[in-house]
Scaffold this motif. Structure first.
Motif, mmCIF file in Angstrom:
data_model
loop_
_atom_site.group_PDB
_atom_site.id
_atom_site.type_symbol
_atom_site.label_atom_id
_atom_site.label_comp_id
_atom_site.label_asym_id
_atom_site.label_seq_id
_atom_site.Cartn_x
_atom_site.Cartn_y
_atom_site.Cartn_z
ATOM 1 N N PRO A 1 7.201 -40.112 -12.612
ATOM 2 C CA PRO A 1 7.879 -41.560 -12.081
ATOM 3 C C PRO A 1 8.548 -42.597 -10.797
ATOM 4 O O PRO A 1 9.200 -42.457 -11.210
ATOM 5 N N ASP A 2 7.523 -41.617 -10.097
ATOM 6 C CA ASP A 2 7.865 -41.812 -8.655
ATOM 7 C C ASP A 2 7.148 -43.100 -8.166
ATOM 8 O O ASP A 2 6.203 -43.641 -8.036
ATOM 9 N N LEU A 3 8.040 -43.964 -7.808
ATOM 10 C CA LEU A 3 8.133 -45.393 -7.938
ATOM 11 C C LEU A 3 6.810 -45.655 -6.580
ATOM 12 O O LEU A 3 5.634 -46.715 -6.746
ATOM 13 N N ARG A 4 7.336 -44.977 -5.639
ATOM 14 C CA ARG A 4 5.984 -45.071 -4.438
ATOM 15 C C ARG A 4 5.371 -44.844 -4.704
ATOM 16 O O ARG A 4 3.903 -45.349 -3.882
ATOM 17 N N ALA A 5 4.584 -43.271 -5.697
ATOM 18 C CA ALA A 5 3.578 -43.435 -6.053
ATOM 19 C C ALA A 5 2.794 -43.915 -6.899
ATOM 20 O O ALA A 5 1.586 -44.954 -7.145
ATOM 21 N N LEU A 6 3.237 -44.576 -7.998
ATOM 22 C CA LEU A 6 2.600 -45.199 -9.139
ATOM 23 C C LEU A 6 2.054 -46.948 -8.260
ATOM 24 O O LEU A 6 1.509 -46.619 -8.884
ATOM 25 N N SER A 7 2.707 -46.659 -7.778
ATOM 26 C CA SER A 7 2.549 -48.579 -6.720
ATOM 27 C C SER A 7 1.013 -48.495 -5.945
ATOM 28 O O SER A 7 0.253 -49.251 -5.968
ATOM 29 N N ARG A 8 0.998 -47.058 -5.059
ATOM 30 C CA ARG A 8 -0.594 -46.698 -4.904
ATOM 31 C C ARG A 8 -0.975 -46.358 -6.217
ATOM 32 O O ARG A 8 -2.459 -46.838 -5.919
ATOM 33 N N TYR A 9 -0.779 -45.873 -7.100
ATOM 34 C CA TYR A 9 -1.607 -45.608 -8.492
ATOM 35 C C TYR A 9 -2.364 -47.386 -8.677
ATOM 36 O O TYR A 9 -3.796 -46.831 -9.175
ATOM 37 N N TYR A 10 -1.326 -47.970 -8.824
ATOM 38 C CA TYR A 10 -2.126 -49.029 -9.680
ATOM 39 C C TYR A 10 -3.228 -50.247 -8.011
ATOM 40 O O TYR A 10 -4.105 -50.130 -8.637
ATOM 41 N N ARG A 11 -2.721 -49.960 -7.395
ATOM 42 C CA ARG A 11 -3.508 -50.054 -6.162
ATOM 43 C C ARG A 11 -4.638 -49.421 -5.964
ATOM 44 O O ARG A 11 -6.289 -49.762 -5.642
#
Length: 311
Positions: A137-147
């Protein structure tokens, strides 16, 4: 060996970072980065983990070696000045399932562009029928995954408890899986997951863990794996049949002398979650998320491999 030097991803001080393909000799250094990153994330989200590096390496090494030997992509980032490995990303391709198995950057070198470049190298949008990530649940990584074109489908919860001997398995027979049974294992997994991990990986699993095919009236209805280092994969053609399967695997954990056993359960799997809670299992604080480029599989009856580097 491919090597890319990127001054824009330099981190503190603007030092160059070199990106190259990983090798088996990088396995322990990659694991150390993984451990540092997860311990740091656990602390930040209020679920601290006191890891013992040597004990954890002993547990993870067979899986680490396996992923390294069969990675579709494995890229590492190094500080060009010191040669220190500061991040890595790996992916595997099984049939049409393209999965990012790991993506970690050392806590002191995050938010500097290193992760962005690693993800580009290891998780191309042009590979696989379905692209999958089991993410922290690392938000920085999650934003990358969505992109990167994946969407969160559901959380996965760790349910942990002290195993007990089996109750009545409701007429389900547990049969030890042998090498000759691999075609049945492949068929069962494909029926539930839409993809399968293949003959070679099932053979490796049978070397690492006890494997079982579950039958009712002579018909295969599910499969399950249990060992000292983890559980899974576990699945049932009918969601309700997870109860006897989980009872049997809990009993096997008890017979193996495990003080605790854990299952990584998709939270949309109502049958398994409620069954384990009623057995006295507890939900751990640290959740993961399954992200994919499109919906696939029947995750109301599938429990992934644990630890969840791979489905």
């Amino acid at each position: 060996m491919s090597t890319i030097t990127d001054r824009t991803a330099g981190g503190s001080g603007g030092a160059d970072v070199a990106f190259r393909r990983g090798t088996p000799e990088d396995s322990r250094a990659c694991f150390d980065v993984f451990l540092e990153a997860v311990v740091d994330l656990s602390r930040r989200i209020g679920a601290p983990w006191q890891a013992e590096p040597e004990r954890e390496w002993t547990r993870f090494e067979p899986l680490y070696r396996r992923i390294g030997d069969h990675a579709a992509e494995w890229w590492v980032a190094e500080d060009s000045a010191s040669g220190e490995l500061i991040g890595y990303a790996r992916s595997i391709l099984r049939g049409g399932l393209f999965e990012l198995t790991e993506f970690f950057v050392h806590p002191h070198r995050q938010a500097a562009g290193v992760g962005r470049r690693l993800l580009e190298l290891a998780f191309s949008p042009d590979r696989g029928d379905v692209r999958v990530i089991v993410a922290t649940p690392d938000l920085r990584a999650l934003s990358r995954y969505y992109r990167a074109g994946t969407v969160a489908r559901f959380p996965i919860v760790s349910l942990t408890g002290a195993p007990s001997p089996a109750d009545d398995l409701s007429g389900v027979e547990a049969v030890v899986a042998r090498t000759d049974d691999i075609p049945t294992l492949v068929e069962l997994e494909r029926a539930v997951l839409e993809f399968d991990r293949g003959t070679e990986e099932f053979a490796w699993l049978l070397e690492q863990r006890e494997g079982y095919i579950y039958r009712r009236d002579g018909r295969a209805i599910g499969l399950g794996f249990i060992g000292r280092s983890g559980t899974g994969p576990i699945l049932a053609l009918d969601s309700a049949d997870q109860r006897p399967i989980l009872l049997h695997l809990e009993a096997r954990a008890h017979a193996l002398g495990r003080a605790e056993v854990g299952f990584e359960v998709p939270m949309i799997d109502e049958v398994a979650v409620l069954h384990l809670l009623r057995r006295g299992f507890r939900m751990d604080q640290f959740l993961t998320l399954l992200l994919s480029s499109r919906p696939f599989g029947k995750f109301d009856r599938f429990i992934p491999f644990s630890p969840t580097f791979v489905l």
